[in-house]
Design a protein around this motif. Structure first.
Motif, PDB file in Angstrom:
ATOM      1  N   UNK A 131       0.830  -1.203   0.000  1.00 10.36           N
ATOM      2  CA  UNK A 131       0.000   0.000   0.000  1.00 10.36           C
ATOM      3  C   UNK A 131       0.869   1.258   0.000  1.00 10.36           C
ATOM      4  N   UNK A 132       1.922   1.258   0.810  1.00  5.51           N
ATOM      5  CA  UNK A 132       2.814   2.415   0.856  1.00  5.51           C
ATOM      6  C   UNK A 132       3.464   2.667  -0.501  1.00  5.51           C
ATOM      7  N   UNK A 133       3.786   1.608  -1.221  1.00  7.53           N
ATOM      8  CA  UNK A 133       4.354   1.767  -2.564  1.00  7.53           C
ATOM      9  C   UNK A 133       3.365   2.431  -3.505  1.00  7.53           C
ATOM     10  N   UNK A 134       2.083   2.099  -3.377  1.00  6.64           N
ATOM     11  CA  UNK A 134       1.053   2.724  -4.215  1.00  6.64           C
ATOM     12  C   UNK A 134       0.946   4.210  -3.931  1.00  6.64           C
ATOM     13  N   UNK A 135       0.981   4.579  -2.663  1.00  7.36           N
ATOM     14  CA  UNK A 135       0.886   5.994  -2.280  1.00  7.36           C
ATOM     15  C   UNK A 135       2.119   6.746  -2.760  1.00  7.36           C
ATOM     16  N   UNK A 136       3.268   6.133  -2.586  1.00  5.16           N
ATOM     17  CA  UNK A 136       4.509   6.762  -3.042  1.00  5.16           C
ATOM     18  C   UNK A 136       4.483   6.983  -4.548  1.00  5.16           C
ATOM     19  N   UNK A 137       4.003   6.002  -5.288  1.00  8.69           N
ATOM     20  CA  UNK A 137       3.903   6.127  -6.740  1.00  8.69           C
ATOM     21  C   UNK A 137       2.900   7.208  -7.129  1.00  8.69           C
ATOM     22  N   UNK A 138       1.791   7.309  -6.414  1.00  8.85           N
ATOM     23  CA  UNK A 138       0.797   8.355  -6.681  1.00  8.85           C
ATOM     24  C   UNK A 138       1.404   9.740  -6.473  1.00  8.85           C
ATOM     25  N   UNK A 139       2.118   9.914  -5.382  1.00  7.25           N
ATOM     26  CA  UNK A 139       2.756  11.209  -5.118  1.00  7.25           C
ATOM     27  C   UNK A 139       3.798  11.511  -6.188  1.00  7.25           C
ATOM     28  N   UNK A 140       4.594  10.517  -6.529  1.00 11.63           N
ATOM     29  CA  UNK A 140       5.614  10.699  -7.558  1.00 11.63           C
ATOM     30  C   UNK A 140       4.973  11.105  -8.891  1.00 11.63           C
ATOM     31  N   UNK A 141       3.915  10.443  -9.270  1.00 13.60           N
ATOM     32  CA  UNK A 141       3.220  10.761 -10.520  1.00 13.60           C
ATOM     33  C   UNK A 141       2.605  12.152 -10.478  1.00 13.60           C
ATOM     34  N   UNK A 142       2.038  12.521  -9.336  1.00 16.01           N
ATOM     35  CA  UNK A 142       1.427  13.843  -9.194  1.00 16.01           C
ATOM     36  C   UNK A 142       2.467  14.945  -9.327  1.00 16.01           C
ATOM     37  N   UNK A 143       3.630  14.738  -8.722  1.00 15.86           N
ATOM     38  CA  UNK A 143       4.685  15.744  -8.818  1.00 15.86           C
ATOM     39  C   UNK A 143       5.278  15.808 -10.222  1.00 15.86           C
ATOM     40  N   UNK A 144       5.320  14.679 -10.904  1.00 19.98           N
ATOM     41  CA  UNK A 144       5.768  14.667 -12.292  1.00 19.98           C
ATOM     42  C   UNK A 144       4.819  15.497 -13.156  1.00 19.98           C
ATOM     43  N   UNK A 145       3.520  15.285 -12.960  1.00 18.83           N
ATOM     44  CA  UNK A 145       2.521  16.059 -13.693  1.00 18.83           C
ATOM     45  C   UNK A 145       2.668  17.546 -13.379  1.00 18.83           C
ATOM     46  N   UNK A 146       2.928  17.849 -12.128  1.00 17.99           N
ATOM     47  CA  UNK A 146       3.128  19.239 -11.722  1.00 17.99           C
ATOM     48  C   UNK A 146       4.297  19.872 -12.477  1.00 17.99           C
ATOM     49  N   UNK A 147       5.358  19.110 -12.684  1.00 15.32           N
ATOM     50  CA  UNK A 147       6.506  19.630 -13.421  1.00 15.32           C
ATOM     51  C   UNK A 147       6.115  20.059 -14.834  1.00 15.32           C
ATOM     52  N   UNK A 148       5.201  19.323 -15.448  1.00  9.82           N
ATOM     53  CA  UNK A 148       4.741  19.681 -16.789  1.00  9.82           C
ATOM     54  C   UNK A 148       3.837  20.911 -16.780  1.00  9.82           C
ATOM     55  N   UNK A 149       3.248  21.226 -15.630  1.00  8.31           N
ATOM     56  CA  UNK A 149       2.306  22.342 -15.537  1.00  8.31           C
ATOM     57  C   UNK A 149       2.965  23.635 -15.069  1.00  8.31           C
ATOM     58  N   UNK A 150       4.267  23.664 -14.972  1.00  3.77           N
ATOM     59  CA  UNK A 150       4.935  24.841 -14.459  1.00  3.77           C
ATOM     60  C   UNK A 150       4.811  26.059 -15.373  1.00  3.77           C
ATOM     61  N   UNK A 151       4.365  25.885 -16.602  1.00  2.00           N
ATOM     62  CA  UNK A 151       4.140  27.044 -17.452  1.00  2.00           C
ATOM     63  C   UNK A 151       2.992  27.903 -16.922  1.00  2.00           C
TER      64      UNK A 151
END
Length: 53
Positions: free
Chosen positions: A1-21
């Motif tokens: 379960x912790x791996x799933x949450x970690x992956x969700x956070x990682x994916x969310x921050x990756x998406x955020x990097x694309x939205x920095x414009x």
């Protein structure tokens, strides 16, 4: 379960990097946004600051 949450956070921050414009203060500040169903989000403090909307 912790791996799933970690992956969700990682994916969310990756998406955020694309939205920095959308960030008017890039690169000095990070712009992250989202939606929460819980009312407790309004009492959340980030880096010692409470932002109510």
């Amino acid at each position: 379960m912790l791996d799933d949450i970690t992956e969700l956070i990682h994916s969310s921050l990756k998406l955020s990097d694309f939205q920095q414009d959308l960030n008017p203060d890039y690169p000095s500040k990070r712009f992250v946004y989202g939606y929460a169903h819980d009312k407790e989000i309004y009492s959340l403090e980030v880096e010692g600051q409470n932002r109510t909307v």
